[in-house]
Motif scaffolding. Sequence first.
Motif, PDB file in Angstrom:
ATOM      1  N   ASP A 140       0.801  -1.296  -0.078  1.00  0.00           N
ATOM      2  CA  ASP A 140      -0.080  -0.012   0.152  1.00  0.00           C
ATOM      3  C   ASP A 140       0.981   1.386   0.017  1.00  0.00           C
ATOM      4  OD1 ASP A 140      -2.255  -1.396   0.215  1.00  0.00           O
ATOM      5  OD2 ASP A 140      -2.285  -1.623   2.332  1.00  0.00           O
TER       6      ASP A 140
ATOM      7  N   TYR B  98       0.789   7.646   3.476  1.00  0.00           N
ATOM      8  CA  TYR B  98       0.236   8.835   3.423  1.00  0.00           C
ATOM      9  C   TYR B  98       1.218   9.830   4.004  1.00  0.00           C
ATOM     10  CZ  TYR B  98      -3.613  12.535   3.292  1.00  0.00           C
ATOM     11  OH  TYR B  98      -4.436  13.415   3.110  1.00  0.00           O
TER      12      TYR B  98
ATOM     13  N   ILE C   1      -2.641   3.889   2.612  1.00  0.00           N
ATOM     14  CA  ILE C   1      -3.793   4.165   1.775  1.00  0.00           C
ATOM     15  C   ILE C   1      -4.013   2.559   0.972  1.00  0.00           C
ATOM     16  CG2 ILE C   1      -5.050   5.116  -0.048  1.00  0.00           C
ATOM     17  CD1 ILE C   1      -3.279   7.423   0.691  1.00  0.00           C
TER      18      ILE C   1
ATOM     19  N   ASN D  52      -5.788  -0.474  -1.779  1.00  0.00           N
ATOM     20  CA  ASN D  52      -6.317  -0.245  -2.911  1.00  0.00           C
ATOM     21  C   ASN D  52      -7.464   0.270  -3.314  1.00  0.00           C
ATOM     22  OD1 ASN D  52      -7.113  -2.596  -2.185  1.00  0.00           O
ATOM     23  ND2 ASN D  52      -6.591  -3.890  -3.684  1.00  0.00           N
TER      24      ASN D  52
ATOM     25  N   SER E 258      -8.754   2.971  -1.485  1.00  0.00           N
ATOM     26  CA  SER E 258      -8.602   4.347  -1.235  1.00  0.00           C
ATOM     27  C   SER E 258      -9.094   4.541   0.171  1.00  0.00           C
ATOM     28  CB  SER E 258      -9.439   5.390  -2.007  1.00  0.00           C
ATOM     29  OG  SER E 258      -8.660   5.192  -3.346  1.00  0.00           O
TER      30      SER E 258
ATOM     31  N   TYR F  11      -7.913   4.536   4.431  1.00  0.00           N
ATOM     32  CA  TYR F  11      -6.826   5.020   5.268  1.00  0.00           C
ATOM     33  C   TYR F  11      -6.889   4.001   6.772  1.00  0.00           C
ATOM     34  CZ  TYR F  11      -7.370   9.115   2.372  1.00  0.00           C
ATOM     35  OH  TYR F  11      -7.094   9.888   1.518  1.00  0.00           O
TER      36      TYR F  11
ATOM     37  N   LYS G 282     -10.746  10.020   6.980  1.00  0.00           N
ATOM     38  CA  LYS G 282      -9.684  11.083   6.575  1.00  0.00           C
ATOM     39  C   LYS G 282      -9.942  12.127   7.505  1.00  0.00           C
ATOM     40  CE  LYS G 282      -7.920  13.529   2.781  1.00  0.00           C
ATOM     41  NZ  LYS G 282      -7.969  13.776   1.203  1.00  0.00           N
TER      42      LYS G 282
END
Length: 98
Positions: free
Chosen positions: A56, A59, A72, A74, A76, A78, A92
């Motif tokens: 992955d 961030y 992150i 695949n 999207s 977190y 997020k």
Amino acid sequence: MKKLTILICAIAFSFTFSADAQTKSKSVGKRISNTADTVALKTKTTTKKGVAKIVDKTYDGKQGPNGETVYIDNHSKYYYINAKGEKKYIAKAELKDK
């Protein structure tokens, strides 16, 4: 009579000594077990973090609630790896600046 007293003392001493040896071996066994659990947990956490770094994206500029590295996946989403080696997904909005 004196021989009987010595014999009784010797038997009592041998029972006391063997009970003490069993107690010590249990405490050593417990310490070995605790150490093995600690090593297993650290290995699990390190492995999960290594896989996350390879698979992955990291961030940059953000961190988890306790300063963990945020990844992150695949899809999207977190997440961070906690001290027990578990993936903890996070919104997020909950991410902190570094």
